[in-house]
Design an enzyme around this catalytic site. Structure first.
Site, PDB file in Angstrom:
ATOM      1  N   GLU A 335      17.424  46.234 -35.463  1.00  0.00           N
ATOM      2  CA  GLU A 335      17.352  47.125 -34.293  1.00  0.00           C
ATOM      3  C   GLU A 335      17.780  46.453 -32.990  1.00  0.00           C
ATOM      4  O   GLU A 335      17.144  46.660 -31.950  1.00  0.00           O
ATOM      5  CB  GLU A 335      15.918  47.655 -34.127  1.00  0.00           C
ATOM      6  CG  GLU A 335      15.441  48.478 -35.299  1.00  0.00           C
ATOM      7  CD  GLU A 335      13.977  48.882 -35.189  1.00  0.00           C
ATOM      8  OE1 GLU A 335      13.669  50.021 -35.538  1.00  0.00           O
ATOM      9  OE2 GLU A 335      13.139  48.053 -34.774  1.00  0.00           O
TER      10      GLU A 335
HETATM   11  C1  TNX Z   1      10.943  49.448 -37.647  1.00  0.00           C
HETATM   12  S1  TNX Z   1      11.224  47.550 -39.895  1.00  0.00           S
HETATM   13  C2  TNX Z   1      10.939  48.126 -37.254  1.00  0.00           C
HETATM   14  C3  TNX Z   1       9.740  47.585 -36.605  1.00  0.00           C
HETATM   15  C4  TNX Z   1       8.703  48.631 -36.391  1.00  0.00           C
HETATM   16  C5  TNX Z   1       8.613  49.519 -37.614  1.00  0.00           C
HETATM   17  C6  TNX Z   1       7.518  50.524 -37.554  1.00  0.00           C
HETATM   18  C7  TNX Z   1      12.018  46.819 -38.874  1.00  0.00           C
HETATM   19  C8  TNX Z   1      12.868  45.769 -39.340  1.00  0.00           C
HETATM   20  N1  TNX Z   1      11.905  47.234 -37.602  1.00  0.00           N
HETATM   21  O1  TNX Z   1      10.114  46.974 -35.385  1.00  0.00           O
HETATM   22  O2  TNX Z   1       7.489  48.003 -36.160  1.00  0.00           O
HETATM   23  O3  TNX Z   1       9.831  50.180 -37.741  1.00  0.00           O
HETATM   24  O4  TNX Z   1       7.379  51.191 -38.763  1.00  0.00           O
END
Ligand code: TNX
Length: 525
Positions: A335
């Site tokens: 992300e």
């Molecule tokens: C996605 S999973 C994210 C996290 C959040 C999560 C909540 C991932 C690699 N990134 O930063 O905490 O969703 O479900």
């Protein structure tokens, strides 16, 4: 005539008594035991071994490691049984009346973590190639005893083990969970408590998500403001916290003693606000950001074209690698919406090299497959199958954590108090009912390193709340990682899980009492 009738009555009475005694003295059928994960093979011989105040644990030879495993078992059995079980050494074969732990080293099928447990009326004989296998087998012994064996104070016996042979070994070499200690901080004791439960279900990895926008949780001596400032808060504005290197090493050692590897994660180049708030020079603007206590994602990024960023990362990786006996360091990579893709790719390429230079292999979330994967880099599939497939195409192994199936922070259903549902609602059956090797056609068993069930902590702030999301789903993920797919099915699993309700209660675990499971109301044994 009368006499014969009487005799018959007496005989009938005897039969009844035998049946009653047998029922009272359950278990006697090893194949009916409710083990999780389900073992590869079980053959029952129909009687039982009695743990008595004469029983001790014998280990073969003078190995310190075997002594530790023996002592771990004794420490699990003594509080509830009050049998005063001691650990002794012997060079000979198993001594009648006792438990015997030994290494044989030559059973290729059992591999690194497999074991063979042979229980007769006379002895309990646990054999493995490696200490790790003995440790996994010890968990089986615990689960073969009545649930109340897990209580912390003296309970009424008898303490019987059904007889027969269990041969058992895992389907995947990496079977783990992840705890996000960045969104909310969890204490050393809370982490240890989770490690104990992972061990009980034969898992072998705990991935710790040590940094994110809301907090930096591991002391880095060369950049002290990371924790002094960046560790000061958490989601919701609580006081946060961090582990000193000493405390962190204590966690690592505690896990190691349970044959569990800690995989540390420093998430980058996004999810980095805590670091950006602690050191102005890591920002392209040259200005430190404010600490953040919300739950948005994707707004922060390291300044990928400043040299100081790489000096910083090299220091962090060097210190972290020195604290890490395991082979993997996790560098996040997810992300990074605030990082341009033309900056993200060279950044991830360079940081992989830094991890390798410090003697470790790279793990990262699936977005890393957009970069050039170095040999041995493992892609953790959480969101986009197309990324994981790109990883496989580059020759990488995949760690399976699909959010829709394996995210422990997903709510069970719309009534769940904690958790989120952006990926799915995951009831206990949905969490169990999938096969990592049959989820994405392009990802086959040989491409898969293992399975990991991550727990993100935006909505939970202490162990009891975490337990509500972790249990009872964790044991399902443990079984997916351990048990061959042919032996897994929900109808069989849910019956075994029902009996684990009493075990979880005995361990004081705050589990979600899913209505899909007919939980045993009391300890039947
Ligand atoms: C996605 S999973 C994210 C996290 C959040 C999560 C909540 C991932 C690699 N990134 O930063 O905490 O969703 O479900």
């Amino acid at each position: 005539m009368k006499k014969t009738k009487l005799k018959r009555l007496a005989f009938g009475g005897l039969v009844m008594t035998v049946i009653l005694v047998q029922t009272a003295c359950k278990p006697s059928d090893l194949s009916k035991e409710n083990l999780i994960p389900r073992p590869v093979s079980v053959s029952a011989t129909g009687s039982s071994f009695d743990l008595t105040d004469q029983t001790d644990i014998f280990i073969q030879g003078e190995s310190v490691e075997l002594k530790q495993i023996g002592q771990y078992l004794a420490d699990k059995l003594n509080p509830s049984t009050a049998l005063g079980i001691e650990v002794k050494t012997t060079v000979d074969a198993p001594v009648p009346g006792n438990i015997f732990l030994s290494l044989s080293g030559s059973d290729a099928e059992l591999g690194e973590e497999g074991y063979e447990l042979t229980i007769t009326g006379k002895t309990v004989n646990l054999v493995a190639n490696k200490p790790a296998g003995l440790f996994r087998g010890v968990q089986t012994i615990r689960q073969l005893l009545p649930a109340k064996v897990e209580m912390g104070d003296k309970q009424k016996g008898p303490w019987k083990l059904a007889t027969g042979v269990i041969r058992d070994y895992p389907a995947y070499g990496y079977r783990g969970s992840m705890l996000d200690v960045a969104r909310h901080f969890f204490t050393v004791d809370e982490v240890k408590s989770l490690i104990d439960k992972l061990a009980y279900y034969k898992m072998n990895v705990l991935h710790l998500h040590l940094s994110d926008d809301q907090g930096w949780r591991i002391e880095i001596k060369s950049w002290p403001n990371l924790t002094a400032h960046g560790g000061k808060t958490e989601v919701g504005g609580g006081e946060g916290g961090f582990y000193t290197q000493e405390q962190y090493s204590d966690i690592v050692k505690y896990a190691q003693d349970r044959y569990i590897t800690i995989v540390p994660e420093i998430d980058m180049p996004g999810h980095t606000n805590a670091a950006l708030a602690s050191y102005a020079e890591l920002n392209c603007s040259g200005k430190a950001t404010e600490l953040y206590t919300g739950t948005e994602v994707g707004f922060s990024t390291f300044c990928t074209n400043k040299e100081v960023t790489y000096k910083f990362i090299d220091d962090v990786i060097r210190e972290l690698a020195a604290l890490t006996p395991g082979e993997y360091l996790h560098i996040g990579g997810d992300e990074s919406h605030a990082t341009k893709i033309e900056d993200y790719i060279p950044f991830m390429n360079r940081v992989q090299d830094m991890v390798i230079a410090h003697g470790k292999k790279v793990l990262a979330w699936d977005e890393i497959a957009l970069a050039t994967l170095k040999p041995n880099t493992v892609v953790q599939y959480w969101a986009k199958a197309e990324n994981a497939i790109k990883g496989v195409a580059q020759g990488a192994k995949v760690l399976m954590s699909p959010a829709q199936n394996a995210y422990l922070d997903m709510q069970y259903d719309s009534t769940s108090v904690f958790g989120m549902h952006w990926a799915a609602y995951i009831e206990v059956d949905k969490g169990y009912n999938w096969d990592p090797a049959n989820l994405v056609p392009e990802i086959k068993k040989e491409n898969i390193m293992g399975i990991e069930a991550p727990l993100w902590s935006e909505t939970i702030s202490n162990l009891k709340e975490a337990e509500y999301l972790i249990f009872p789903r964790l044991s399902g993920y443990a079984e997916i990682g351990w048990t061959p797919v042919e032996l897994r099915n929900w109808d069989n699993y849910k019956i075994r899980l029902a009996s684990h309700g009493e075990r979880m209660k005995a361990m004081n675990i705050n589990f979600f009492p899913s209505k899909l499971v007919l939980w045993d109301s009391k300890d039947k044994k």
